[in-house]
Design an enzyme around this catalytic site. Structure first.
Site, PDB file in Angstrom:
ATOM      1  N   THR A 162       0.785  -0.686  -0.039  1.00  0.00           N
ATOM      2  CA  THR A 162      -0.113   0.106   0.031  1.00  0.00           C
ATOM      3  C   THR A 162       0.633   0.970   0.284  1.00  0.00           C
ATOM      4  O   THR A 162       1.736   1.743   0.279  1.00  0.00           O
ATOM      5  CB  THR A 162      -1.242  -0.126   1.298  1.00  0.00           C
ATOM      6  OG1 THR A 162      -1.255   1.516   1.202  1.00  0.00           O
ATOM      7  CG2 THR A 162      -0.026  -0.335   2.359  1.00  0.00           C
ATOM      8  N   ASP A 163       0.468   2.235  -0.424  1.00  0.00           N
ATOM      9  CA  ASP A 163       0.678   3.689  -0.963  1.00  0.00           C
ATOM     10  C   ASP A 163       1.533   4.169   1.031  1.00  0.00           C
ATOM     11  O   ASP A 163       2.075   5.123   1.346  1.00  0.00           O
ATOM     12  CB  ASP A 163       0.266   4.814  -1.571  1.00  0.00           C
ATOM     13  CG  ASP A 163      -0.919   5.016  -1.245  1.00  0.00           C
ATOM     14  OD1 ASP A 163      -1.828   4.533   0.407  1.00  0.00           O
ATOM     15  OD2 ASP A 163      -1.869   5.974  -1.600  1.00  0.00           O
ATOM     16  N   GLU A 164      -0.173   3.591   2.241  1.00  0.00           N
ATOM     17  CA  GLU A 164       0.438   4.074   3.518  1.00  0.00           C
ATOM     18  C   GLU A 164       2.191   3.721   3.670  1.00  0.00           C
ATOM     19  O   GLU A 164       1.828   4.287   4.954  1.00  0.00           O
ATOM     20  CB  GLU A 164      -0.798   3.053   4.272  1.00  0.00           C
ATOM     21  CG  GLU A 164      -2.293   3.955   3.585  1.00  0.00           C
ATOM     22  CD  GLU A 164      -3.174   3.699   4.838  1.00  0.00           C
ATOM     23  OE1 GLU A 164      -2.665   3.875   6.102  1.00  0.00           O
ATOM     24  OE2 GLU A 164      -4.254   4.203   4.222  1.00  0.00           O
ATOM     25  N   TYR A 191      -1.829   0.374  11.075  1.00  0.00           N
ATOM     26  CA  TYR A 191      -1.933  -0.914   9.913  1.00  0.00           C
ATOM     27  C   TYR A 191      -0.890  -0.558   8.806  1.00  0.00           C
ATOM     28  O   TYR A 191      -0.493  -1.008   8.614  1.00  0.00           O
ATOM     29  CB  TYR A 191      -3.529  -0.324   8.814  1.00  0.00           C
ATOM     30  CG  TYR A 191      -4.012  -0.513   7.914  1.00  0.00           C
ATOM     31  CD1 TYR A 191      -3.377  -1.989   7.421  1.00  0.00           C
ATOM     32  CD2 TYR A 191      -3.333   0.012   6.700  1.00  0.00           C
ATOM     33  CE1 TYR A 191      -3.156  -2.124   5.491  1.00  0.00           C
ATOM     34  CE2 TYR A 191      -3.532  -0.242   5.140  1.00  0.00           C
ATOM     35  CZ  TYR A 191      -3.176  -1.370   5.505  1.00  0.00           C
ATOM     36  OH  TYR A 191      -3.285  -1.542   3.481  1.00  0.00           O
ATOM     37  N   LYS A 214       1.700  -3.483   7.070  1.00  0.00           N
ATOM     38  CA  LYS A 214       2.294  -3.431   6.307  1.00  0.00           C
ATOM     39  C   LYS A 214       3.778  -3.320   5.774  1.00  0.00           C
ATOM     40  O   LYS A 214       4.391  -4.274   4.759  1.00  0.00           O
ATOM     41  CB  LYS A 214       0.838  -2.590   5.492  1.00  0.00           C
ATOM     42  CG  LYS A 214      -0.132  -2.662   5.337  1.00  0.00           C
ATOM     43  CD  LYS A 214      -0.094  -4.668   5.071  1.00  0.00           C
ATOM     44  CE  LYS A 214       0.082  -5.145   3.146  1.00  0.00           C
ATOM     45  NZ  LYS A 214      -0.733  -5.970   2.636  1.00  0.00           N
TER      46      LYS A 214
END
Ligand code: TYD
Length: 311
Positions: free
Chosen positions: A93-95, A117, A121
């Site tokens: 994810t970009d997160e 979260y 990741k």
């Protein structure tokens, strides 16, 4: 396909594929080596989509995120190494880059996760990179921006706002509503992941983004407009803790592989709104939890742990 069927897992979504014999389904956890071995035996490639993904839930309780996103990814990698899997695609994810204040992150940008979260990741991604370096497991990592489209769980922003509008409820918008996301239509994301799976270079990371961000308030207003509801339905509520302002990624590496998004945001949102209008029965069952009955009635016997449905 291996899935733990947690609160977010819904076998109805793939029932047609399972019944048609195109997907073999195994109920089990990616954090359990025995389940993983059963599922991975005879496979050439592994695509790890399995994850706890909802930021708000990770703020309430991060333990399941660490178990699934870190330990689960580790377990998959270990078994993939043991079985000599030829391709391992880690869906991320970009997160992991944290919030952007205008800069576009490249695959070499530092990881600055802003919530539990995102941190979990990062753990999975780093484990993938480590298994490539240490054991030469052919890992590729994709980092996608925010997905939307049919069958998305109603806890996520776009389906929540569409279904709340249809139900006549308010739309709970966090903070000032000016946080931005770079929305990618799910089919564009899947095409990119397939391309990385077949053409990507082992050990590499690929950002998958459209490159046009929309403030949440703009998306909320568009949903209301498409459903003919008034803007007064938007309710600004207390902001999410540690809420990342924006995620921006440079996806020129995907461009070099030959990928570009085919869907334009407004058209894809219209299609998505239409899907939720046409599939009210599906999302009402998800919202009420009734979709679990489907599993209980039709699959309980067939899906005893580790058994492949369809065999
Ligand atoms: P979300 O779908 O949870 O994805 P993520 O946090 O991983 O980007 O949220 C997308 C954006 O919408 C994010 O800025 C938070 C905001 N949001 C709301 O304003 N209200 C809500 O009820 C939800 C679920 C999200």
């Amino acid at each position: 396909m291996l899935d733990a069927l947690t609160y977010a897992g819904n076998l109805e979504n793939i029932a047609r594929l399972v019944e048609g014999g195109r997907v073999k389904f195994i109920k089990g956890s990616i954090a359990e080596a025995a389940d993983v071995k059963t599922a991975m035996k005879g496979c050439e490639a592994v695509f790890n989509f399995a994850a706890e993904t909802h930021v708000d839930r990770s703020i309430q309780e991060g333990g399941t995120f660490i178990k699934t996103d870190v330990l689960g990814t580790y377990t998959l990698l270990r078994v993939a190494h043991e079985l000599g899997i030829e391709r391992f695609v880690q869906i991320s994810t970009d997160e992991v880059y944290g919030s952007s204040s205008g800069e576009y992150f490249t695959e070499a940008s530092p990881l600055r996760p802003g919530n539990p979260y995102a941190a979990s990741k990062c753990g999975g991604d780093l484990m993938g990179a480590a298994f490539f370096n240490t054991f030469e497991v052919p890992v590729v990592i994709t980092r996608s921006s925010n997905n939307f489209g049919p069958y998305q769980h109603v806890e996520k922003f776009i389906p929540l706002f569409i279904t709340n509008t249809i139900e006549g409820k308010d739309l709970p918008l966090y903070g000032d509503g000016k946080h931005e996301r770079d929305w990618i239509y799910v089919e564009d994301n899947c095409a990119a992941i397939e391309l990385v799976g077949t053409q990507g270079t082992a050990g590499e990371i690929y950002n998958i983004a459209v490159g046009s961000s929309h403030p949440n308030i703009e998306v909320a207003e568009l949903i209301l407009e498409l459903l003919g509801a008034p803007k007064s339905r938007i309710k600004l509520i207390e902001d999410r803790k540690g809420h990342d302002r924006a995620y921006l990624m440079d996806s020129s590496k995907m461009g070099a592989l030959g990928w570009q998004p085919r869907h334009q945001f407004r058209n894809a949102l219209e299609k998505t709104v239409q899907w939720y209008k046409d599939n009210e029965d599906w999302w009402r069952r998800v919202k009420s939890g009734a979709f679990r009955e489907y599993y209980d009635t039709y699959y309980k016997e067939k899906l005893k742990k580790g058994k492949r449905y369809g065999d």
